[in-house]
Design a protein around this motif. Structure first.
Motif, PDB file in Angstrom:
ATOM      1  N   PRO A 155       0.835  -1.210   0.000  1.00  0.00           N
ATOM      2  CA  PRO A 155       0.000   0.000   0.000  1.00  0.00           C
ATOM      3  C   PRO A 155       0.864   1.252   0.000  1.00  0.00           C
ATOM      4  O   PRO A 155       1.864   1.330   0.729  1.00  0.00           O
ATOM      5  CB  PRO A 155      -0.804  -0.120   1.302  1.00  0.00           C
ATOM      6  CG  PRO A 155      -0.816  -1.587   1.611  1.00  0.00           C
ATOM      7  CD  PRO A 155       0.523  -2.097   1.138  1.00  0.00           C
ATOM      8  N   ALA A 156       0.488   2.234  -0.791  1.00  0.00           N
ATOM      9  CA  ALA A 156       1.252   3.487  -0.834  1.00  0.00           C
ATOM     10  C   ALA A 156       1.166   4.226   0.492  1.00  0.00           C
ATOM     11  O   ALA A 156       2.079   4.982   0.843  1.00  0.00           O
ATOM     12  CB  ALA A 156       0.734   4.362  -1.972  1.00  0.00           C
ATOM     13  N   ILE A 157       0.085   4.016   1.248  1.00  0.00           N
ATOM     14  CA  ILE A 157      -0.089   4.750   2.502  1.00  0.00           C
ATOM     15  C   ILE A 157       0.655   4.108   3.663  1.00  0.00           C
ATOM     16  O   ILE A 157       0.670   4.658   4.768  1.00  0.00           O
ATOM     17  CB  ILE A 157      -1.579   4.889   2.868  1.00  0.00           C
ATOM     18  CG1 ILE A 157      -2.239   3.508   3.032  1.00  0.00           C
ATOM     19  CG2 ILE A 157      -2.300   5.737   1.856  1.00  0.00           C
ATOM     20  CD1 ILE A 157      -3.660   3.590   3.587  1.00  0.00           C
ATOM     21  N   TRP A 158       1.288   2.977   3.437  1.00  0.00           N
ATOM     22  CA  TRP A 158       2.059   2.340   4.504  1.00  0.00           C
ATOM     23  C   TRP A 158       3.230   3.221   4.909  1.00  0.00           C
ATOM     24  O   TRP A 158       3.798   3.956   4.098  1.00  0.00           O
ATOM     25  CB  TRP A 158       2.593   1.001   4.021  1.00  0.00           C
ATOM     26  CG  TRP A 158       1.770  -0.176   4.431  1.00  0.00           C
ATOM     27  CD1 TRP A 158       0.569  -0.164   5.075  1.00  0.00           C
ATOM     28  CD2 TRP A 158       2.095  -1.550   4.205  1.00  0.00           C
ATOM     29  NE1 TRP A 158       0.124  -1.446   5.260  1.00  0.00           N
ATOM     30  CE2 TRP A 158       1.032  -2.315   4.742  1.00  0.00           C
ATOM     31  CE3 TRP A 158       3.153  -2.203   3.596  1.00  0.00           C
ATOM     32  CZ2 TRP A 158       1.021  -3.702   4.694  1.00  0.00           C
ATOM     33  CZ3 TRP A 158       3.155  -3.584   3.547  1.00  0.00           C
ATOM     34  CH2 TRP A 158       2.097  -4.330   4.102  1.00  0.00           C
ATOM     35  N   SER A 159       3.643   3.081   6.156  1.00  0.00           N
ATOM     36  CA  SER A 159       4.856   3.741   6.632  1.00  0.00           C
ATOM     37  C   SER A 159       6.073   3.060   6.011  1.00  0.00           C
ATOM     38  O   SER A 159       6.007   1.921   5.532  1.00  0.00           O
ATOM     39  CB  SER A 159       4.944   3.652   8.156  1.00  0.00           C
ATOM     40  OG  SER A 159       5.140   2.293   8.554  1.00  0.00           O
ATOM     41  N   ASP A 160       7.198   3.776   6.034  1.00  0.00           N
ATOM     42  CA  ASP A 160       8.435   3.191   5.508  1.00  0.00           C
ATOM     43  C   ASP A 160       8.841   1.963   6.312  1.00  0.00           C
ATOM     44  O   ASP A 160       9.404   1.013   5.768  1.00  0.00           O
ATOM     45  CB  ASP A 160       9.563   4.227   5.536  1.00  0.00           C
ATOM     46  CG  ASP A 160       9.301   5.381   4.593  1.00  0.00           C
ATOM     47  OD1 ASP A 160       9.746   5.316   3.431  1.00  0.00           O
ATOM     48  OD2 ASP A 160       8.627   6.337   4.999  1.00  0.00           O
ATOM     49  N   LEU A 161       8.547   1.969   7.610  1.00  0.00           N
ATOM     50  CA  LEU A 161       8.857   0.812   8.446  1.00  0.00           C
ATOM     51  C   LEU A 161       8.057  -0.399   8.006  1.00  0.00           C
ATOM     52  O   LEU A 161       8.592  -1.513   7.897  1.00  0.00           O
ATOM     53  CB  LEU A 161       8.572   1.141   9.912  1.00  0.00           C
ATOM     54  CG  LEU A 161       8.744  -0.019  10.904  1.00  0.00           C
ATOM     55  CD1 LEU A 161      10.169  -0.540  10.879  1.00  0.00           C
ATOM     56  CD2 LEU A 161       8.354   0.425  12.318  1.00  0.00           C
ATOM     57  N   ALA A 162       6.758  -0.217   7.735  1.00  0.00           N
ATOM     58  CA  ALA A 162       5.914  -1.335   7.295  1.00  0.00           C
ATOM     59  C   ALA A 162       6.401  -1.896   5.968  1.00  0.00           C
ATOM     60  O   ALA A 162       6.448  -3.116   5.768  1.00  0.00           O
ATOM     61  CB  ALA A 162       4.458  -0.881   7.187  1.00  0.00           C
ATOM     62  N   LYS A 163       6.775  -1.010   5.042  1.00  0.00           N
ATOM     63  CA  LYS A 163       7.287  -1.462   3.747  1.00  0.00           C
ATOM     64  C   LYS A 163       8.582  -2.244   3.926  1.00  0.00           C
ATOM     65  O   LYS A 163       8.803  -3.273   3.267  1.00  0.00           O
ATOM     66  CB  LYS A 163       7.502  -0.265   2.824  1.00  0.00           C
ATOM     67  CG  LYS A 163       6.215   0.442   2.422  1.00  0.00           C
ATOM     68  CD  LYS A 163       6.505   1.733   1.657  1.00  0.00           C
ATOM     69  CE  LYS A 163       5.220   2.496   1.359  1.00  0.00           C
ATOM     70  NZ  LYS A 163       5.484   3.806   0.716  1.00  0.00           N
ATOM     71  N   ASP A 164       9.438  -1.771   4.826  1.00  0.00           N
ATOM     72  CA  ASP A 164      10.696  -2.471   5.065  1.00  0.00           C
ATOM     73  C   ASP A 164      10.450  -3.828   5.709  1.00  0.00           C
ATOM     74  O   ASP A 164      11.133  -4.810   5.400  1.00  0.00           O
ATOM     75  CB  ASP A 164      11.603  -1.617   5.950  1.00  0.00           C
ATOM     76  CG  ASP A 164      13.032  -2.128   5.981  1.00  0.00           C
ATOM     77  OD1 ASP A 164      13.637  -2.268   4.899  1.00  0.00           O
ATOM     78  OD2 ASP A 164      13.543  -2.392   7.084  1.00  0.00           O
ATOM     79  N   LYS A 165       9.449  -3.909   6.592  1.00  0.00           N
ATOM     80  CA  LYS A 165       9.093  -5.207   7.186  1.00  0.00           C
ATOM     81  C   LYS A 165       8.618  -6.180   6.118  1.00  0.00           C
ATOM     82  O   LYS A 165       8.922  -7.380   6.170  1.00  0.00           O
ATOM     83  CB  LYS A 165       8.005  -5.021   8.248  1.00  0.00           C
ATOM     84  CG  LYS A 165       8.487  -4.468   9.569  1.00  0.00           C
ATOM     85  CD  LYS A 165       7.344  -4.459  10.573  1.00  0.00           C
ATOM     86  CE  LYS A 165       7.817  -4.053  11.949  1.00  0.00           C
ATOM     87  NZ  LYS A 165       6.724  -4.105  12.943  1.00  0.00           N
ATOM     88  N   MET A 166       7.877  -5.664   5.148  1.00  0.00           N
ATOM     89  CA  MET A 166       7.396  -6.508   4.057  1.00  0.00           C
ATOM     90  C   MET A 166       8.565  -7.036   3.240  1.00  0.00           C
ATOM     91  O   MET A 166       8.608  -8.217   2.885  1.00  0.00           O
ATOM     92  CB  MET A 166       6.447  -5.695   3.169  1.00  0.00           C
ATOM     93  CG  MET A 166       5.758  -6.512   2.088  1.00  0.00           C
ATOM     94  SD  MET A 166       4.595  -7.700   2.778  1.00  0.00           S
ATOM     95  CE  MET A 166       4.745  -9.032   1.590  1.00  0.00           C
ATOM     96  N   ARG A 167       9.522  -6.169   2.948  1.00  0.00           N
ATOM     97  CA  ARG A 167      10.704  -6.607   2.193  1.00  0.00           C
ATOM     98  C   ARG A 167      11.467  -7.684   2.965  1.00  0.00           C
ATOM     99  O   ARG A 167      11.883  -8.700   2.405  1.00  0.00           O
ATOM    100  CB  ARG A 167      11.621  -5.421   1.906  1.00  0.00           C
ATOM    101  CG  ARG A 167      12.856  -5.809   1.072  1.00  0.00           C
ATOM    102  CD  ARG A 167      13.911  -4.727   1.103  1.00  0.00           C
ATOM    103  NE  ARG A 167      13.430  -3.498   0.500  1.00  0.00           N
ATOM    104  CZ  ARG A 167      13.432  -3.273  -0.810  1.00  0.00           C
ATOM    105  NH1 ARG A 167      13.866  -4.211  -1.631  1.00  0.00           N
ATOM    106  NH2 ARG A 167      13.009  -2.129  -1.284  1.00  0.00           N
ATOM    107  N   GLN A 168      11.651  -7.463   4.254  1.00  0.00           N
ATOM    108  CA  GLN A 168      12.397  -8.431   5.065  1.00  0.00           C
ATOM    109  C   GLN A 168      11.675  -9.775   5.126  1.00  0.00           C
ATOM    110  O   GLN A 168      12.319 -10.836   5.097  1.00  0.00           O
ATOM    111  CB  GLN A 168      12.607  -7.870   6.469  1.00  0.00           C
ATOM    112  CG  GLN A 168      13.561  -6.681   6.522  1.00  0.00           C
ATOM    113  CD  GLN A 168      13.793  -6.207   7.948  1.00  0.00           C
ATOM    114  OE1 GLN A 168      13.884  -7.000   8.889  1.00  0.00           O
ATOM    115  NE2 GLN A 168      13.880  -4.897   8.128  1.00  0.00           N
TER     116      GLN A 168
END
Length: 587
Positions: A155-168
């Motif tokens: 989601p574009a509205i996710w925080s950068d932390l959430a996006k990084d958690k998804m990548r990890q």
């Protein structure tokens, strides 16, 4: 389009798109040799022994743990007790989001697993089934010898932390952790726009025309507005305004329906989790068109209040007053309107606000995502906004995001041949910057708050204060082809020893105000950037004698930041060399 004969075997890649959704997930892939043939996985396992048991464009985002085994998707029996089934756990990756203006937390399960483990386990299951499917379609030899590249939507509205958690989580998943397999993130509405614009044959759009993409999915509703900048040889767009969004997807309709049904029938003998699960499945098929079945009547604005939809409630005794007859419950349209109303109103508000914030004339709204395929939502939007604005739904909007992810990956792999739709520039959603010490200026700093305290600098022989230095401001145009550079001078007394790993804090301010000079309560820590100087030879570390007579290591370096669709890549530039020893830890 690429000529397959001109693609060398050594250049052959398999591009995989993964749409990890709140309620349903999808996987699609394509070979760079045949970029026009994008294949979505449509057959899913119903058990470990039956890997081709269910046909569907998507698979439920659900897990169930039985001992050391994890059932997932269609392999979870409908009769499984509700407290054993873990769902909607994607929403726990970003607990900072609000649900229709209210902060909300989704308990992923009764403490059996943390959200990072849940996401990793589910992505691992998706990846394993992907590899099985690729071997079935292409053969073991091709799959073994062909590099894979992954594009995962967030989601574009996710925080950068959430996006990084998804990548990890993706990096931990076995099938996705192949050596050197890139994992790129793309925002869900951008992926949807790439697919929709290509599939819609430009919709009569001309250079200078603007439109809004409304990605209404299971959990989040993401909106971004674009302006067409070029039509040929490829369709190019740029963002017209920072995107917006909220938690108001179809999962909240499901939650409201479940609450409604429990209140209506929960005290009747025979009503249990299995009855509720059957009812929820029919509700999905009837009012939220996740399963585009031609024999299913979908909820529309034209339905009359006394019309009904049949919901299975097997085992419940006939009760004419409640509307139960022969194991079926007659759900009134008037009740459906009540269930839908707050969620639909929130989507309408988001669309209106995005149109206003774009500050340009909007020609169309593209509805994508599972909830975006709802006829009722389309009709309500049509009635709520300017009649001059077209409301459009691309073919099969449920798969728009995963198909767009594959197209994005193909374009990144061979942009000179495979780019179909290009997003030239995006709008920054926040101010981004760092805190640096600057010489004290009474005129500039005299009236600032407690964070602006003077400190003596022996190196330069003057008073200094901490200032915010913003390298991107909210609303600035950012492009993958135009990095941002932050110039930094680090001074360290030689007496303290050789500098090794250093930390640089990056801050963000999401407010729609002028970027402040001083860090205040609205300026939040975004991430730590670790810079490793340990491998730089001693003779390349600059030295300078300070005003105080001491010697200092003086490191004049640049941090390069490339802002991508849903992530940021950092590189250290020092003495004309590029070092990839910069890592970011999001907080």
């Amino acid at each position: 389009m690429t000529d397959p004969e001109k693609v060398e075997i050594t250049d052959r890649k398999i591009i995989v798109g993964i749409d990890f959704g709140t309620t349903y997930s999808a996987v699609a892939w394509a070979e760079t040799q045949r970029p026009d043939r994008r294949v979505a996985i449509t057959v899913w396992p119903t058990s470990k022994m039956n890997l081709k048991g269910e046909s569907s464009d998507k698979v439920p985002t659900k897990l169930r743990y039985k001992g050391t085994d994890a059932q997932w998707g269609f392999a979870i029996p409908v009769s499984a007790p509700a407290d054993e089934v873990v769902e909607w756990f994607k929403l726990d990756l970003d607990p900072s989001l609000q649900c229709m203006g209210t902060a909300v937390t989704f308990a992923a399960s009764s403490g059996v697993r943390d959200v990072d483990t849940l996401v990793t386990d589910y992505i691992s299951a998706l990846g394993d089934h992907l590899m099985y499917t690729l071997r079935e379609k292409l053969g073991e030899g091709v799959v073994t010898s062909t590099p894979l590249e992954f594009v995962v939507t967030v989601p574009a509205i996710w925080s950068d932390l959430a996006k990084d958690k998804m990548r990890q989580a993706c990096q931990r998943a076995t099938a996705l952790s192949a050596p050197n397999a890139p994992i790129d993130l793309v925002s869900e509405p951008e992926a949807a726009a790439i697919y929709a614009l290509h599939g819609f044959d430009q919709h009569g759009l001309d250079v200078g025309d603007s439109f809004v993409v409304c990605d209404a999915g299971g959990g989040t509703v993401d909106l971004i507005s674009y302006t067409v900048t070029n039509l040929k040889p490829i369709l190019s767009v740029r963002e017209a305004a920072p995107g917006t969004g909220s938690l108001c997807g179809s999962a909240f309709l499901n939650m409201r329906f479940a609450k409604f049904l429990k209140a209506k029938l929960g005290n009747i003998e025979g009503f249990d989790d299995e009855v509720l699960a059957d009812a929820m499945e029919r509700f999905d098929k009837t009012v939220c068109p996740f399963f585009p079945l031609h024999d299913m009547r979908q909820f529309t604005l034209k339905d009359r209040d006394d019309d009904t939809y049949t919901i299975p409630v097997g085992g419940l005794a006939k009760d004419k007053a409640l509307g139960i007859n022969r194991g079926r419950y007659a759900l009134k349209v008037s009740d459906l309107r009540v269930i839908f109303e707050p969620v639909v109103q929130e989507v309408i508000k988001l669309v209106k606000d995005q149109i206003t914030s774009s500050r340009v004339s909007i020609k169309a709204v593209l509805l994508v995502g599972g909830f975006g395929a709802s006829i009722y939502l389309k009709e309500r939007l049509r009635a709520a906004i300017d009649s001059k604005i077209h409301i459009m739904q691309p073919p099969n909007p449920w798969l728009a995001i995963v198909q767009g992810a594959v197209m994005k990956g193909l374009a990144q792999s061979a942009p000179e041949n495979l780019t179909l739709v290009s997003v030239q520039a995006r709008k920054a959603r926040k101010h981004y910057g760092i805190e640096c010490k600057k010489p004290y200026d009474e005129e500039v700093h005299g009236g600032l708050g407690p964070n602006c305290t003077k400190e003596w600098c022996g190196m330069d022989g003057c008073w200094k204060v901490k200032n915010m230095v913003w390298f991107i401001q909210r609303g600035d145009a950012v492009s993958e082809n135009e990095p941002f550079y932050t110039y930094i001078i680090w001074n360290f007394p030689v007496t303290l020893g050789r500098p090794g790993k250093l930390w640089l804090n990056v801050y963000a301010d999401p407010t729609a105000r002028e970027a402040p000079i001083e860090r205040d309560e609205n300026v939040a820590l975004l991430c730590h950037i670790e810079v490793d100087f340990g491998h730089i030879p001693e003779n390349l570390l600059g030295r300078k004698k300070g005003v105080d007579g001491q010697w200092y290591y003086q490191l004049r370096c640049t941090v390069e930041a490339v802002y991508l669709s849903a992530s940021t890549r950092y590189t250290l530039l020092y003495n004309g060399e590029r070092y990839s020893s910069v890592t970011a830890e999001y907080v």
